[in-house]
Design an enzyme around this catalytic site. Structure first.
Site, PDB file in Angstrom:
ATOM      1  N   ASP A  86       0.536  -1.180   0.367  1.00 14.58           N
ATOM      2  CA  ASP A  86       0.172  -0.319   0.073  1.00 14.58           C
ATOM      3  C   ASP A  86       0.468   1.065   0.280  1.00 14.58           C
ATOM      4  OD1 ASP A  86       1.093   0.091   2.619  1.00 14.58           O
ATOM      5  OD2 ASP A  86      -1.153  -0.118   3.553  1.00 14.58           O
ATOM      6  N   SER A  87       2.417   1.011   0.184  1.00 15.47           N
ATOM      7  CA  SER A  87       2.796   2.131  -0.194  1.00 15.47           C
ATOM      8  C   SER A  87       2.387   2.277  -2.163  1.00 15.47           C
ATOM      9  CB  SER A  87       4.344   0.971  -0.603  1.00 15.47           C
ATOM     10  OG  SER A  87       4.571   0.737  -1.531  1.00 15.47           O
TER      11      SER A  87
ATOM     12  N   LYS B 258      -0.902  -9.115   3.707  1.00 11.75           N
ATOM     13  CA  LYS B 258      -0.272  -8.681   4.998  1.00 11.75           C
ATOM     14  C   LYS B 258      -1.257  -7.482   5.661  1.00 11.75           C
ATOM     15  CE  LYS B 258       2.968  -6.114   4.093  1.00 11.75           C
ATOM     16  NZ  LYS B 258       2.740  -5.058   5.469  1.00 11.75           N
TER      17      LYS B 258
ATOM     18  N   ASP C  68      -1.066  -5.829   0.381  1.00 13.99           N
ATOM     19  CA  ASP C  68      -1.013  -5.386   1.529  1.00 13.99           C
ATOM     20  C   ASP C  68      -2.796  -5.413   1.584  1.00 13.99           C
ATOM     21  OD1 ASP C  68       0.459  -5.052   2.641  1.00 13.99           O
ATOM     22  OD2 ASP C  68       1.506  -3.012   2.354  1.00 13.99           O
TER      23      ASP C  68
ATOM     24  N   GLU D 183      -1.490  -5.341   9.328  1.00 15.93           N
ATOM     25  CA  GLU D 183      -0.740  -4.717  10.096  1.00 15.93           C
ATOM     26  C   GLU D 183      -1.472  -4.798  11.529  1.00 15.93           C
ATOM     27  OE1 GLU D 183       1.386  -1.502   7.704  1.00 15.93           O
ATOM     28  OE2 GLU D 183       0.083  -0.648   9.109  1.00 15.93           O
TER      29      GLU D 183
ATOM     30  N   GLU E  46       9.397  -3.656  11.398  1.00 19.91           N
ATOM     31  CA  GLU E  46       9.896  -2.513  10.812  1.00 19.91           C
ATOM     32  C   GLU E  46      10.522  -1.702  10.983  1.00 19.91           C
ATOM     33  OE1 GLU E  46       7.881   1.206   7.324  1.00 19.91           O
ATOM     34  OE2 GLU E  46       6.748  -0.633   7.937  1.00 19.91           O
TER      35      GLU E  46
END
Length: 263
Positions: free
Chosen positions: A45-46, A112, A84, A114, A181
């Site tokens: 999602d960067s 993925k 993501d 978070e 991270e």
């Protein structure tokens, strides 16, 4: 060419061989990344920051992620593709199931997410239904407003203990990979040694099983100033050479170095 699977990554961890992850968002670069020898590709999602011009990943939608995942699949001959789940698309287990299904049907081989132990039940449900999960701890960019910016996590004993406990519980819930991270290198190495699943680091020192960088950062195309960012295009003639330089540096242990680590 040999297709990379979770079994490949688990075998590499067991044998102490480093593997590589690079972000990609389209067919052309996914092919170049796979050809360079990166075992895994992250459709991150960067893309909200490097493609869409936002100042965080929060505006990215599930439709954005599904579209770019499908694009990456079109050019990828062998790497394992992780996608993501973007901000607020997995706040409940049912929501996570629906959105993870969309990404898997677009071509992802793993999703993925978070977050810590609050995700345990969701991870278990996804894995039970055939959706592999990569977890993400430490600096989680979707929580940037809670952290007050992109800040290193795990520097106090309390924070370090919490991240380790979260990592163990997430593994027990069924996660197949873990991204750490922006945490101290010593903490990341300790977590990696305690977990059976492979750990991918970004700004987490050399003690993890793999390294990931955003493609635009490692090619010197962004304005990123994080300590762990290194321009692998320096001294290289082509983009292919820059990607290969990153892959080779990770596998040889030449990256990350001391200057890329947090303490």
């Amino acid at each position: 060419m040999r297709k990379i699977t979770l079994s490949t990554l688990n075998k590499m961890k067991a044998e102490g061989d480093k593997f590589v992850c690079i972000t990609a968002y389209d067919a052309t670069f996914s092919r170049l990344i796979s050809d360079a020898g990166a075992e895994t590709i992250l459709v991150g999602d960067s893309l909200g920051m490097v493609l869409q011009g936002h100042d965080s990943t929060i505006p990215v939608s599930i439709d954005d992620m599904a579209y770019h995942t499908q694009c990456v699949l079109g050019g990828n001959p062998q790497s394992l593709v992780i996608a993501d789940l973007p901000f607020m698309t997995y706040s409940t287990a049912d929501q996570a199931m629906d959105n993870a299904t969309a990404l898997m049907q677009a071509g992802a081989q793993m999703v993925k997410m978070e977050g810590g132990t609050w995700l345990s039940d969701t991870i278990s449900r996804l894995v039970e239904r055939g959706i592999p999960v990569c977890a993400h701890l430490g600096l989680t960019p979707q929580s940037v407003n809670i952290f007050g910016g992109f800040k290193v996590q795990g520097r106090t004993p309390k924070e370090a203990k919490s991240i380790l406990a979260n990592a163990v519980e997430i593994q027990d819930a069924g996660a197949s990979l873990l991204v750490l991270e922006c945490i101290p290198a010593e903490l990341a190495a300790d977590i990696s040694s305690k977990l059976d699943i492979p750990v991918i680091g970004i700004g987490a020192g050399p003690g993890t099983d793999a390294q990931v960088l955003v493609m635009h950062d490692l090619l010197g195309l962004s304005n990123a100033r994080a300590r762990f960012v290194h321009n692998f295009m320096e001294g290289q003639a082509t983009i292919q050479d820059g990607l290969k330089a990153f892959v080779d540096a990770v596998k040889s242990g030449d990256y990350p170095r001391e200057e890329h680590c947090y303490r």
